[in-house]
Write a protein that holds these residues in place. Structure first.
Motif, PDB file in Angstrom:
ATOM      1  N   LYS A 109       0.831  -1.206   0.000  1.00 57.61           N
ATOM      2  CA  LYS A 109       0.000   0.000   0.000  1.00 57.61           C
ATOM      3  C   LYS A 109       0.868   1.258   0.000  1.00 57.61           C
ATOM      4  O   LYS A 109       0.656   2.188  -0.795  1.00 57.61           O
ATOM      5  CB  LYS A 109      -0.927   0.002   1.209  1.00 57.61           C
ATOM      6  CG  LYS A 109      -1.997  -1.063   1.177  1.00 57.61           C
ATOM      7  CD  LYS A 109      -2.904  -0.969   2.406  1.00 57.61           C
ATOM      8  CE  LYS A 109      -3.974  -2.048   2.375  1.00 57.61           C
ATOM      9  NZ  LYS A 109      -4.844  -1.979   3.593  1.00 57.61           N
ATOM     10  N   GLY A 158       1.379   3.902  -3.124  1.00 55.96           N
ATOM     11  CA  GLY A 158       1.060   5.307  -2.906  1.00 55.96           C
ATOM     12  C   GLY A 158       2.260   6.210  -3.080  1.00 55.96           C
ATOM     13  O   GLY A 158       2.178   7.265  -3.719  1.00 55.96           O
ATOM     14  N   ALA A 214       3.218   6.438  -6.716  1.00 56.88           N
ATOM     15  CA  ALA A 214       2.290   7.303  -7.447  1.00 56.88           C
ATOM     16  C   ALA A 214       2.602   8.779  -7.196  1.00 56.88           C
ATOM     17  O   ALA A 214       2.603   9.600  -8.131  1.00 56.88           O
ATOM     18  CB  ALA A 214       0.854   6.987  -7.038  1.00 56.88           C
ATOM     19  N   CYS A 215       2.896   9.128  -5.942  1.00 53.16           N
ATOM     20  CA  CYS A 215       3.219  10.522  -5.617  1.00 53.16           C
ATOM     21  C   CYS A 215       4.503  10.964  -6.311  1.00 53.16           C
ATOM     22  O   CYS A 215       4.581  12.077  -6.851  1.00 53.16           O
ATOM     23  CB  CYS A 215       3.361  10.683  -4.100  1.00 53.16           C
ATOM     24  SG  CYS A 215       1.805  10.542  -3.187  1.00 53.16           S
ATOM     25  N   CYS A 262      -3.929  12.779  -1.806  1.00 52.74           N
ATOM     26  CA  CYS A 262      -3.840  11.816  -0.701  1.00 52.74           C
ATOM     27  C   CYS A 262      -4.713  12.260   0.470  1.00 52.74           C
ATOM     28  O   CYS A 262      -5.367  11.431   1.122  1.00 52.74           O
ATOM     29  CB  CYS A 262      -2.389  11.654  -0.258  1.00 52.74           C
ATOM     30  SG  CYS A 262      -1.347  10.786  -1.441  1.00 52.74           S
ATOM     31  N   PHE A 264      -8.258  11.431  -0.318  1.00 53.69           N
ATOM     32  CA  PHE A 264      -8.526  10.009  -0.097  1.00 53.69           C
ATOM     33  C   PHE A 264      -8.663   9.708   1.401  1.00 53.69           C
ATOM     34  O   PHE A 264      -9.478   8.859   1.806  1.00 53.69           O
ATOM     35  CB  PHE A 264      -7.413   9.156  -0.702  1.00 53.69           C
ATOM     36  CG  PHE A 264      -7.454   9.088  -2.198  1.00 53.69           C
ATOM     37  CD1 PHE A 264      -8.620   8.779  -2.872  1.00 53.69           C
ATOM     38  CD2 PHE A 264      -6.316   9.345  -2.943  1.00 53.69           C
ATOM     39  CE1 PHE A 264      -8.660   8.718  -4.249  1.00 53.69           C
ATOM     40  CE2 PHE A 264      -6.335   9.298  -4.322  1.00 53.69           C
ATOM     41  CZ  PHE A 264      -7.517   8.982  -4.986  1.00 53.69           C
ATOM     42  N   PHE A 301      -3.122   6.980   4.033  1.00 56.35           N
ATOM     43  CA  PHE A 301      -3.167   8.180   3.201  1.00 56.35           C
ATOM     44  C   PHE A 301      -2.615   9.399   3.947  1.00 56.35           C
ATOM     45  O   PHE A 301      -2.002  10.272   3.340  1.00 56.35           O
ATOM     46  CB  PHE A 301      -4.593   8.435   2.724  1.00 56.35           C
ATOM     47  CG  PHE A 301      -5.057   7.452   1.693  1.00 56.35           C
ATOM     48  CD1 PHE A 301      -4.448   7.394   0.451  1.00 56.35           C
ATOM     49  CD2 PHE A 301      -6.089   6.569   1.973  1.00 56.35           C
ATOM     50  CE1 PHE A 301      -4.875   6.470  -0.508  1.00 56.35           C
ATOM     51  CE2 PHE A 301      -6.517   5.658   1.022  1.00 56.35           C
ATOM     52  CZ  PHE A 301      -5.908   5.598  -0.219  1.00 56.35           C
ATOM     53  N   LEU A 315       1.051   9.154   3.699  1.00 52.53           N
ATOM     54  CA  LEU A 315       1.501   9.607   2.385  1.00 52.53           C
ATOM     55  C   LEU A 315       1.454  11.123   2.268  1.00 52.53           C
ATOM     56  O   LEU A 315       2.284  11.718   1.566  1.00 52.53           O
ATOM     57  CB  LEU A 315       0.651   8.964   1.287  1.00 52.53           C
ATOM     58  CG  LEU A 315       0.860   7.453   1.087  1.00 52.53           C
ATOM     59  CD1 LEU A 315      -0.191   6.891   0.144  1.00 52.53           C
ATOM     60  CD2 LEU A 315       2.261   7.177   0.545  1.00 52.53           C
TER      61      LEU A 315
END
Length: 353
Positions: free
Chosen positions: A156, A160, A163-164, A226, A229, A238, A241
């Motif tokens: 996870k 994340g 992606a960031c 984030c 989310f 999240f 993140l």
């Protein structure tokens, strides 16, 4: 950490302003005079030196066609009968001979191969295919990056964080492409960060700053996503993140070591750099609770970036500092700094697997 790796080709020098006085003896010259009739000084000697320097740099990059055209542009600023013009024409002839020799070599090998020419063509295609495989370094590095962080912190967080970071790098990529320049897809370096390699010619300091700061700006958008989310799912991962994303993007504003802030700082004056440094120091001071400098809330990252900018404040500054870049940089420092401060304890939560 993220950087933009630029290969900048030498720009073509801009046409100079009309000169009416000899650079050497100050004799008045009619428009279009290329050499002083009194002292024989070349009127546009400075411009010619810039053309020669850029042409030589193109030769070093093996850009022979571009170098030839650059040398040809020098002839327009030289009197035709001068020794300098003759030398330039001779050098152009040498470049033409080099290019012709390369074409002749290619033709010769084509004749030698005869019926085997299709095989050679096939091998060239294989070489192109191998080159394409190497161009897949974006995908391969992305998979390796994800795998390592999956093992360390769970899938996870790995997904994340990747992606960031990808959004951050695409900020650089989009900013480069919007200016009509060539850019490669990002390459990810596990435990180090990522970079986008791009190629530019004649990029201004303000454009260079905008390309560099586009990464932290897009990274800030990823942080907001984030947080959205988190509000929707209330999943702690999240919020982790949010903190990690803001922290990494703030660190990238450090104005040294080739990070994004280093490129952007070139467009700032010493005063503007000092103001950004002051903002970072103020954020650091605000993170100290009850006078405990080494307390649990103290965020040393603010001081690190601030000291780096203070160091750069004593360096050379541009002739025309960019107010836009200063406001851009200052806004990122403030917004990312506040997010890091408000979410710092979320970063202490172990990422979920």
């Amino acid at each position: 950490m993220s950087t933009t790796n630029a290969t900048v080709l030498p720009p073509e020098p801009a046409p100079p302003e009309v000169i009416h006085n000899c650079p050497s003896c100050s004799h008045w010259l009619p428009e279009g005079t290329l050499a002083c009739p009194d002292c024989q000084t070349l009127t546009y000697g400075v411009h010619l030196a810039e053309i020669a320097r850029s042409a030589q740099e193109l030769e070093q990059e093996q850009k022979w066609v571009e170098a030839r055209e650059r040398w040809r542009s020098a002839l327009a600023w030289l009197p035709e009968e001068t020794q300098q013009a003759a030398s330039v024409r001779q050098h152009i002839a040498q470049i033409d001979a080099r290019l012709k020799a390369a074409d002749d070599q290619k033709t010769k090998w084509t004749k030698r191969l005869g019926p085997f020419a299709p095989i050679a063509l096939f091998l060239l295609k294989i070489k192109s295919l191998l080159f394409l495989v190497f161009k897949l370094k974006f995908l391969l590095s992305l998979v390796a990056f994800f795998g390592i962080y999956w093992v360390l912190f769970g899938w996870k967080f790995a997904a994340g964080f990747l992606a960031c970071l990808f959004i951050h790098e695409m900020g650089h990529y989009v900013a480069v492409r919007r200016r009509g320049l060539k850019a490669e897809l990002p390459v990810f370096l596990p435990m180090m960060g990522a970079y986008v390699r791009w190629y530019g010619q004649g990029v201004s300091l303000e454009d260079l700053a905008s390309i560099s700061l586009a990464g932290p700006l897009y990274g800030l958008f990823a942080v907001f996503a984030c947080y959205g989310f988190f509000l929707s799912t209330h999943a702690p991962i999240f919020m982790v993140l949010v903190y990690v994303g803001a922290w990494v993007n703030f660190l990238n504003l450090f104005p040294l070591l080739g990070l994004d802030g280093a490129q952007a700082t070139y467009a700032l004056s010493r005063l503007q750099r000092g103001l950004v440094a002051t903002t970072c120091v103020v954020l650091f001071a605000l993170s100290i609770t009850n006078g405990e400098v080494f307390g649990p809330t103290t965020l040393w990252i603010f001081l690190i970036v601030g000291l780096g900018m203070a160091w750069r404040a004593f360096g050379p500054e541009p002739e025309k500092p960019s107010t836009r870049t200063f406001l851009y940089f200052q806004a990122l420092v403030l917004i990312l700094g506040v997010i890091v401060y408000r979410t710092q304890f979320a970063g202490m939560v172990a990422p979920g697997r």
